[in-house]
Design an enzyme around this catalytic site. Sequence first.
Site, short mmCIF file in Angstrom:
data_model
loop_
_atom_site.label_atom_id
_atom_site.label_comp_id
_atom_site.label_asym_id
_atom_site.label_seq_id
_atom_site.Cartn_x
_atom_site.Cartn_y
_atom_site.Cartn_z
N TRP A 91 0.82 -1.15 0.08
CA TRP A 91 0.06 0.01 -0.09
C TRP A 91 1.02 1.24 0.07
O TRP A 91 0.64 2.35 -0.75
CB TRP A 91 -0.85 -0.01 1.25
CG TRP A 91 -1.85 1.08 1.36
CD1 TRP A 91 -2.98 1.43 1.08
CD2 TRP A 91 -1.34 2.28 2.17
NE1 TRP A 91 -3.40 2.68 1.19
CE2 TRP A 91 -2.37 3.41 2.04
CE3 TRP A 91 -0.30 2.88 2.93
CZ2 TRP A 91 -2.51 4.55 2.69
CZ3 TRP A 91 -0.06 4.03 3.57
CH2 TRP A 91 -1.33 5.20 3.38
N HIS A 92 2.07 1.13 0.66
CA HIS A 92 3.02 2.39 1.00
C HIS A 92 3.62 2.64 -0.50
O HIS A 92 4.03 3.98 -0.72
CB HIS A 92 4.00 2.04 1.76
CG HIS A 92 3.65 2.18 3.30
ND1 HIS A 92 2.87 1.12 3.84
CD2 HIS A 92 3.34 3.18 4.10
CE1 HIS A 92 2.46 1.56 5.16
NE2 HIS A 92 2.64 2.91 5.36
N GLY A 93 3.55 1.81 -1.46
CA GLY A 93 4.60 2.36 -2.56
C GLY A 93 4.79 1.02 -3.55
O GLY A 93 4.78 -0.13 -3.05
#
Lengths: 320, 483
Positions: B325-327
């Site tokens: 989700w962060h990247g």
Amino acid sequence: MVLFIKRLFVFMVLPIIMVIMTDGFLRNKNSLYKEKIQGAIQDKEKIEIIILGNSHANFGVDPNAFDKYAYNLANVNQSIYFDKRILLSHLDEYKNLKYVLISADFHSLYFSSQGIRDVWAYYDTGVNYKNKNYLFEDFSHTLFGYTPKIILSLFKTEIIYQLSTSNIVVDFPVQKGVNLKDTIKNGFIGFEGKDVDAFNENKFQRSAKKFNRVVETSKEKLEIEEDLNGLIQILINRDIVPILFTTPTFVEYNKYLNANFVNLNKSDFDRISGKQNIQYWNFMNSDLIKAEDFYDEDHLNKKGAFKFGKMLNDSINNLY
Amino acid sequence: MLFNSIDFAIFLPIVFVLYWFVVNKNLKHQNILIALASYVFYGWWDWRFLALILFSTLVDYGIGVSLGKEHNLNRRKILLWISILVNLGFLGFFKYYNFFIDNFKSAFTFFGSAINANSLNIILPVGISFYTFQTLSYTIDVYKKRLEPTKDFISFAAFVSFFPQLVAGPIERATNLLPQMLSKRQFEYNDAVDGLRQILWGLFKKIVIADNCATYANLIFNNSADYSGSTLVLGAVFFTFQIYGDFSGYSDIAIGTSRLFGFKLMQNFAFPYFSRDIAEFWRRWHISLSTWFRDYLYIPLGGSRGGTWMKVRNTFIIFIVSGFWHGANWTFVIWGALNAIYFLPLLLTKRNRQNMEVVAGDSYFPSKKEIGQMSLTFSLTVIAWIFFRADNIEHALNYLREIFSSSLFSIPLYQGVNFLKVLFPLLLIFITIEWLGRKREFAIEKVKIKFRPFRYLFYYSLLILIYWFASENVDQQFIYFQF
């Protein structure tokens, strides 16, 4: 809500008063930009040579070494963008101007902004960087113009100046290494002696790395070159002789600069000078400048600045 | 618009005055103002992406209304899937398209055949991961009948785009924020003062702590090959504080700003670096995201029920998805997996809920055991952050290799950074204040200084530090904007 606004107001009164008072102080404070530009305007009829550039030229060229009346308009971190505009802002008034020496250093073609100094230059010379809007900076010098560190240093200089019973002349902030009892003469104020901490491999490496990085990452070269060519053309059209010159830097330090960039830089300035049919003097590795002439790895001290001024003077005298 | 910008310093009082003095009589007008202000806030960055938020709002509003009318389970499922596909579709395209294309190309090349697919020059819309999850929570909750769908489009639009938490959270649940949008807000003096205090603390965390740490962390991570193991450890520790100050600072400003407008957002950080184990850490770090994944992914997958294999699988899924989700980078995946590895022993030995209370709740100082537990948890976290911060896995592995070499025992070497004089005292002050305030929602929620001038002096000190460092570290963005 009334209580909230009342308490908020009470809380904010002290900071607001402080900001207003500091602003009043800053707006009346002298600076090297102001000193230089005011000095130049004062001597406008006499000036025959103007020296432009960043700190290398600011500290490295003593205009008092010239036979002709010379004036140093260079300043710390001053880019070609600002060189050009600061000169042009009063060019019509320099009736006797014959030569403009433009410092062409290792990184000159690779930066146009002076960072935070853009604002200070705007305050004292009126040059705004690429039509930037300085609305906030005009609104408050304290909050949006100067950094707190600089404000403190300005306060410190002022206090020293006010309290001093001796002959302190400098009432504007200067770099460490400049004698506060010194006088600015023809736009020049130099470094005393030597910064012993600067002469070691670590410092050379660090400093060179910073400049190598500027050159490596910059995307401004074409634009700056065009700007420089524009300045040269304006001067030529007015029968003023532009001369490009590279200041001396310490030989041991030069080894840490990227050799490819150094060569590219030299060929760039050779190309520009060739195309414009002007002189380019490269003193980067000059063996006439000795270790004792340097304040640090890339700045001359007062002695070195006078010597280098003489060298430039001789070169001008040998022109015709 | 950035919270730590002049633009926001002008924007916030204007909206505040309009909200409480001009449109305060009418709830609908207040919500219109919130929606408009939020669109201005977002459009300040790039107005083109407003269309994306508007589209997402329209789709989920429409689906919510339809779900309210529809009783057929299959049709309800279809509606839910439309919402999931639209929201995750946007997220997938803007955030992960290039990642998948590049990885497919690499995989095909590895197996000896090439595919002709080009990556695109895509700008990632700020905050897309945050508002996508917020709107998804709405449709899922409506589908599960945990929430009545709203027919008030303006309130829904204000809920989706609510400017304090639009671009970097906390990711609010519709069940918490939407009812607040639909009911009349009253100005409460204590809430507003708490809000200002939380904004002040958030700015301190961001500008004084995070941005200062960033200077050193960036220098060390960007030139990690030049440094010894001991210096790299410090670089990782600086990044550990940077990311906490940066992200929890943003959350504090968001929550504080919301309080000024009469909204109560969920706590997003609860002093995570004082955790005694990784399970506690994850109950205290980015709470709005962890609980989102827990409620909408982990529990539907079966959670910790079932056999050991199910527990292991579900734990890895939730941590890896959380990392992803962060990247779109394998470093985030590894970061997630590493945290799963840290967490699993606790889960499998049923010790994941042993530290539910605040550490040293009854005393000023932690016990020796607690110090040991906190140090171990902190160290594990620091190691995981190296993957999070590194440019790629190779960079992270080289970084770790150097740390675990003999150079770990050398004196940390800095080139031109005077960290001892500035950063260490600042970190010490920060940790002390956080420790003293660890039982509250944010560290300076209750400042126990009775005499008002002295209390103000404390706030002025924070303001001066913020002012001082705001102009020193001008280029530092909020890290979580990129997510």
